[in-house]
Write a protein that holds these residues in place. Structure first.
Motif, PDB file in Angstrom:
ATOM      1  N   ASP A 196       0.629  -1.148   0.014  1.00 53.19           N
ATOM      2  CA  ASP A 196       0.041  -0.222  -0.041  1.00 53.19           C
ATOM      3  C   ASP A 196       0.763   1.206   0.082  1.00 53.19           C
ATOM      4  O   ASP A 196       0.972   1.996   1.104  1.00 53.19           O
ATOM      5  CB  ASP A 196      -0.768   0.165   1.235  1.00 53.19           C
ATOM      6  N   PRO A 197       1.692   1.546  -1.231  1.00 55.53           N
ATOM      7  CA  PRO A 197       2.687   2.571  -1.204  1.00 55.53           C
ATOM      8  C   PRO A 197       1.966   4.030  -1.316  1.00 55.53           C
ATOM      9  O   PRO A 197       2.069   4.628  -2.319  1.00 55.53           O
ATOM     10  CB  PRO A 197       3.410   1.987  -2.358  1.00 55.53           C
ATOM     11  N   VAL A 198       1.220   4.407  -0.336  1.00 60.79           N
ATOM     12  CA  VAL A 198       0.453   5.715  -0.217  1.00 60.79           C
ATOM     13  C   VAL A 198       0.979   6.445   1.101  1.00 60.79           C
ATOM     14  O   VAL A 198       1.041   5.738   2.114  1.00 60.79           O
ATOM     15  CB  VAL A 198      -0.952   5.393  -0.278  1.00 60.79           C
ATOM     16  N   LEU A 199       1.200   7.606   0.821  1.00 59.20           N
ATOM     17  CA  LEU A 199       1.259   8.608   2.333  1.00 59.20           C
ATOM     18  C   LEU A 199       0.744   9.918   2.035  1.00 59.20           C
ATOM     19  O   LEU A 199       0.919  10.359   0.723  1.00 59.20           O
ATOM     20  CB  LEU A 199       2.869   8.456   2.834  1.00 59.20           C
ATOM     21  N   PRO A 200       0.364  10.547   3.256  1.00 67.39           N
ATOM     22  CA  PRO A 200      -0.136  12.015   2.979  1.00 67.39           C
ATOM     23  C   PRO A 200       0.994  12.839   2.476  1.00 67.39           C
ATOM     24  O   PRO A 200       2.306  12.846   2.828  1.00 67.39           O
ATOM     25  CB  PRO A 200      -0.631  12.225   4.363  1.00 67.39           C
ATOM     26  N   SER A 201       0.533  13.981   1.657  1.00 65.69           N
ATOM     27  CA  SER A 201       1.586  14.879   1.083  1.00 65.69           C
ATOM     28  C   SER A 201       1.954  15.929   2.237  1.00 65.69           C
ATOM     29  O   SER A 201       1.227  16.301   2.945  1.00 65.69           O
ATOM     30  CB  SER A 201       1.187  15.265  -0.170  1.00 65.69           C
ATOM     31  N   ASN A 211       7.064  19.967  -2.884  1.00 63.62           N
ATOM     32  CA  ASN A 211       6.320  19.715  -4.479  1.00 63.62           C
ATOM     33  C   ASN A 211       7.172  18.825  -5.317  1.00 63.62           C
ATOM     34  O   ASN A 211       7.062  17.607  -5.518  1.00 63.62           O
ATOM     35  CB  ASN A 211       5.870  21.059  -4.818  1.00 63.62           C
ATOM     36  N   PHE A 212       8.350  19.283  -5.617  1.00 68.25           N
ATOM     37  CA  PHE A 212       9.116  18.484  -6.569  1.00 68.25           C
ATOM     38  C   PHE A 212       9.780  17.356  -5.967  1.00 68.25           C
ATOM     39  O   PHE A 212      10.158  16.371  -6.579  1.00 68.25           O
ATOM     40  CB  PHE A 212      10.189  19.422  -7.310  1.00 68.25           C
ATOM     41  N   PHE A 213       9.891  17.308  -4.632  1.00 66.22           N
ATOM     42  CA  PHE A 213      10.837  16.212  -4.073  1.00 66.22           C
ATOM     43  C   PHE A 213       9.773  15.031  -4.130  1.00 66.22           C
ATOM     44  O   PHE A 213      10.079  13.895  -4.433  1.00 66.22           O
ATOM     45  CB  PHE A 213      10.851  16.591  -2.501  1.00 66.22           C
ATOM     46  N   GLU A 214       8.538  15.258  -3.753  1.00 65.02           N
ATOM     47  CA  GLU A 214       7.549  14.213  -3.717  1.00 65.02           C
ATOM     48  C   GLU A 214       7.282  13.543  -5.204  1.00 65.02           C
ATOM     49  O   GLU A 214       6.943  12.425  -5.516  1.00 65.02           O
ATOM     50  CB  GLU A 214       6.013  14.582  -2.991  1.00 65.02           C
ATOM     51  N   ARG A 215       7.423  14.584  -6.103  1.00 69.49           N
ATOM     52  CA  ARG A 215       7.134  14.114  -7.338  1.00 69.49           C
ATOM     53  C   ARG A 215       8.204  13.305  -7.928  1.00 69.49           C
ATOM     54  O   ARG A 215       8.106  12.333  -8.661  1.00 69.49           O
ATOM     55  CB  ARG A 215       7.048  15.206  -8.518  1.00 69.49           C
ATOM     56  N   HIS A 228      -1.300  15.603  -2.734  1.00 66.58           N
ATOM     57  CA  HIS A 228      -0.409  16.477  -3.637  1.00 66.58           C
ATOM     58  C   HIS A 228      -1.054  17.156  -4.827  1.00 66.58           C
ATOM     59  O   HIS A 228      -2.071  16.520  -5.643  1.00 66.58           O
ATOM     60  CB  HIS A 228       0.856  15.449  -4.263  1.00 66.58           C
ATOM     61  N   PRO A 229      -0.892  18.495  -4.968  1.00 71.37           N
ATOM     62  CA  PRO A 229      -1.744  19.290  -6.112  1.00 71.37           C
ATOM     63  C   PRO A 229      -1.333  18.744  -7.582  1.00 71.37           C
ATOM     64  O   PRO A 229      -2.329  19.074  -8.461  1.00 71.37           O
ATOM     65  CB  PRO A 229      -1.204  20.576  -5.808  1.00 71.37           C
ATOM     66  N   ASP A 230      -0.123  18.121  -7.766  1.00 71.15           N
ATOM     67  CA  ASP A 230       0.342  18.009  -9.112  1.00 71.15           C
ATOM     68  C   ASP A 230       1.148  16.800  -9.439  1.00 71.15           C
ATOM     69  O   ASP A 230       2.262  17.093  -9.599  1.00 71.15           O
ATOM     70  CB  ASP A 230       0.939  19.276  -9.697  1.00 71.15           C
TER      71      ASP A 230
END
Lengths: 209, 404
Positions: A97-102, A111-115, A128-130
């Motif tokens: 379940d590879p999901v975590l809150p942004s 922003n860019f780190f998470e992308r 995440h907005p984008d």
């Protein structure tokens, strides 16, 4: 010191803390992450310096989950009463379940780190907005920084038309199907055609025998 | 425009319609400083929205570094920021040294600081030159490149390379500097400050530059911190954050220098802060040249540093260590390290995970450009399109570092 206050906050909630080589990691449960960011901002950690995603699947020591995401939070020195405290908030993310809150609603720099982590490790950030791929080409499948992502290998073609496909070559060394030869010019076409050639050649050999 | 004669006159004028225009900038354009692609939404000349698209120069350095030994990885570090390449060498070396607990000798530390600051000056020279070129001032470009050439000659003298030096090693340096290096460096330092004044005279106070740079691309300090902006661009907004002062590393705490600050956080301040930083780097180098003393340049630990070449013919032990280091490399203990440093563009750090092998398990590179480019949209919105070029230039992007 702000770091002490952050550690007290962690102790209050029973979060595990690891310290080594002047660095501090606080293990935050995945669901508590937004609350933790909010508390960190109240404690004066106003700067998210770095977000690191790690795949621990082939690490020699056992780890709680396959993936870890580390948020480096800093109270920036030189602005108002920042004292330069920094620590890593670590979140363990399971493979299923590879999901975590942004973190973007709290720190715009995430922003860019998470992308990047979404692109290279395949973890999804909710809120995440984008959330799009950022570094790799759009037609690249898979997530290169995962430990099970195959390294790029190209078949080698020799002058006589014989070629070596590295993966099958290694399989041959281990007693599997070596798949060493193909028709002249075979390697100039795509992988699919090469395998098709090999399959056809093997089928023809079978008919002869 | 003259009205077309064949259009029949109407009693009422047609309704005037306006719509937003989407303009693609780059990836192949000189003013994007590399292969940056930006999609700009314009209302006339005014920027309404802006989305940077990166990744055109992605080389997978992080993945590649997982499959090379710690020493081999010095091949990749300078290739990320080819403008201030010693910063990457130093940041990587410091992280690995912290992992293995290496002791860097005094002389090596001093030479590293000299080279790092020279490299910072070379980077700022490019910043000033190309930044002004983007605003239409061509003359400073040639003067700045003349000085940069002198610095690159010094680098070539030391390491044999002008860009990708591969000179710093874990625990010290590859080899000592040549004898003529320090006298030549002193010659360079003697004339440099006057030249910085010359550059400043070329644009500072000019009404054309003022009108192109004042109050353009303002980033307030709180917003800059939240966006993760670091380096000269953050200091132009008035935040006194320089990693060399805030978290001293590599011996920077022994040197006396100031952190130049701006007040407005606009294009003008970002330009002036870089000029002032060149003077401060000059000050650090001048102090370092006085401190430099003969001595070893590598950690004597045989598990880390290659033995002297002449030992190989005489000592079996030395030969064994040499063979092991070259074929296999050293094995740091299990663990994770992180050392923040200050490059010409901002906070630069390597997060290294070791699994006890001779190759890093995971290397994460926090390049300042990658984070700084996120401020572009905030700084450009509401400005004219021509100002966007100036704002981009003063955020100092290096695409090798953004895409890695």
């Amino acid at each position: 010191m702000r770091l002490e206050r952050a550690l007290a906050y962690a102790a209050e909630r029973g979060y595990a803390v690891e310290e080594a080589r002047d660095l501090v990691w606080i293990d935050v449960p995945r669901d508590d992450l937004p609350g933790f960011f909010e508390a960190a901002q109240e404690l004066g950690f106003n700067y998210l310096a770095n977000v690191v995603g790690i795949d621990y699947s082939s690490y020699p020591e056992p780890r709680p989950e396959r993936f870890a995401v580390l948020y480096e939070l800093v109270s920036i020195k030189g602005w108002k009463d920042g004292d330069g405290s920094r620590f890593f908030a670590r979140v363990w993310v399971p493979e299923r379940d590879p999901v975590l809150p942004s973190a973007v609603p709290f720190y715009a720099s995430a922003n860019f780190f998470e992308r990047e982590i979404y692109d290279l490790l395949g973890l999804r950030f909710e809120g995440h907005p984008d959330l799009r791929k950022i570094l790799t080409p759009e037609d690249l499948e898979g997530h290169p920084l995962r430990k099970d992502y195959p390294l790029g290998e190209t078949p080698t073609q020799f002058k006589d038309g014989r070629y070596i496909d590295p993966a099958s070559f290694r399989a041959g060394l281990a007693g599997g199907d070596p798949g060493l030869t193909g028709r002249r010019g075979g390697a100039r076409r795509g992988f699919a055609e090469i395998y098709e050639d090999v399959r056809r050649a093997q089928a023809a050999e079978g008919e002869d025998a | 425009m003259k009205p077309k004669t064949d259009v029949p006159l109407q009693d009422e004028p047609r309704e005037l319609r306006s719509e937003l225009m989407v303009l693609n900038v780059g990836p192949q354009h000189p003013s994007t400083h590399g292969v940056l692609r930006v999609v700009v939404t314009l209302a006339g000349e005014e920027i309404v929205d802006l989305v940077p698209h990166i990744g055109y120069l992605h080389s997978g350095f992080e993945k590649t570094m997982e499959h090379r030994t710690y020493t081999q990885n010095f091949t990749y570090t300078p290739r990320m920021d080819y403008v201030h390449s010693f910063a990457h060498d130093l940041a990587y070396a410091l992280a690995v040294e912290k992992l293995v607990g290496a002791q860097v000798p005094e002389r090596a530390e001093t030479i590293r600081i000299i080279l790092n600051e020279l490299s910072r000056i070379a980077s700022h020279l490019i910043f000033v030159a190309t930044g002004l070129l983007d605003l239409g001032a061509m003359t400073p470009f040639f003067y700045a490149f003349r000085e940069r050439e002198a610095i690159l000659d010094l680098f070539e003298w030391v390491s044999g390379q002008r860009f990708h030096h591969n000179y710093i090693r874990v625990g010290g340096l590859k080899e000592d500097v040549p004898e003529e290096f320090v006298p030549e460096l002193k010659k360079f330092l003697a004339g440099f400050l006057a030249k910085v004044d010359d550059y400043q005279g070329m644009f500072d106070g000019s009404p054309i530059f003022e009108s192109r740079a004042r109050e353009i691309g303002v980033i307030p300090p709180e917003v800059a911190i939240n966006l993760g902006l670091t380096g000269g661009s953050l200091r132009a907004s008035g935040v006194n954050y320089d990693v060399r002062k805030a978290h001293p590393y590599g011996g920077y705490d022994k040197y006396d220098f100031d952190v130049p600050l701006g007040t407005r956080g606009d294009v003008y301040d970002r330009m002036i802060v870089r000029l002032e930083e060149m003077r401060q780097s000059h000050r650090i180098i001048a102090q370092a040249v006085e401190r430099i003393e003969p001595g070893p340049i590598r950690d004597p630990n045989p598990h880390l540093s290659l033995p002297p070449r002449e030992m190989l013919g005489r000592s079996m032990e030395a030969l064994i260590y040499h063979f092991k280091l070259v074929t296999e490399g050293f094995h740091p203990p299990l663990g994770e390290v992180y050392v923040p440093t200050e490059s010409a563009r901002g906070e630069l750090a390597y997060y290294i995970v070791s699994d006890g092998g001779s190759r890093p398990y995971r290397v994460k590179i926090r390049t300042p450009e990658f984070v700084n480019i996120q401020s572009l949209a905030y700084a450009s919105k509401g400005h004219q399109f021509a100002d966007f070029i100036a704002i981009l230039a003063t955020l100092d992007p290096v695409l090798g570092g953004i895409d890695r």
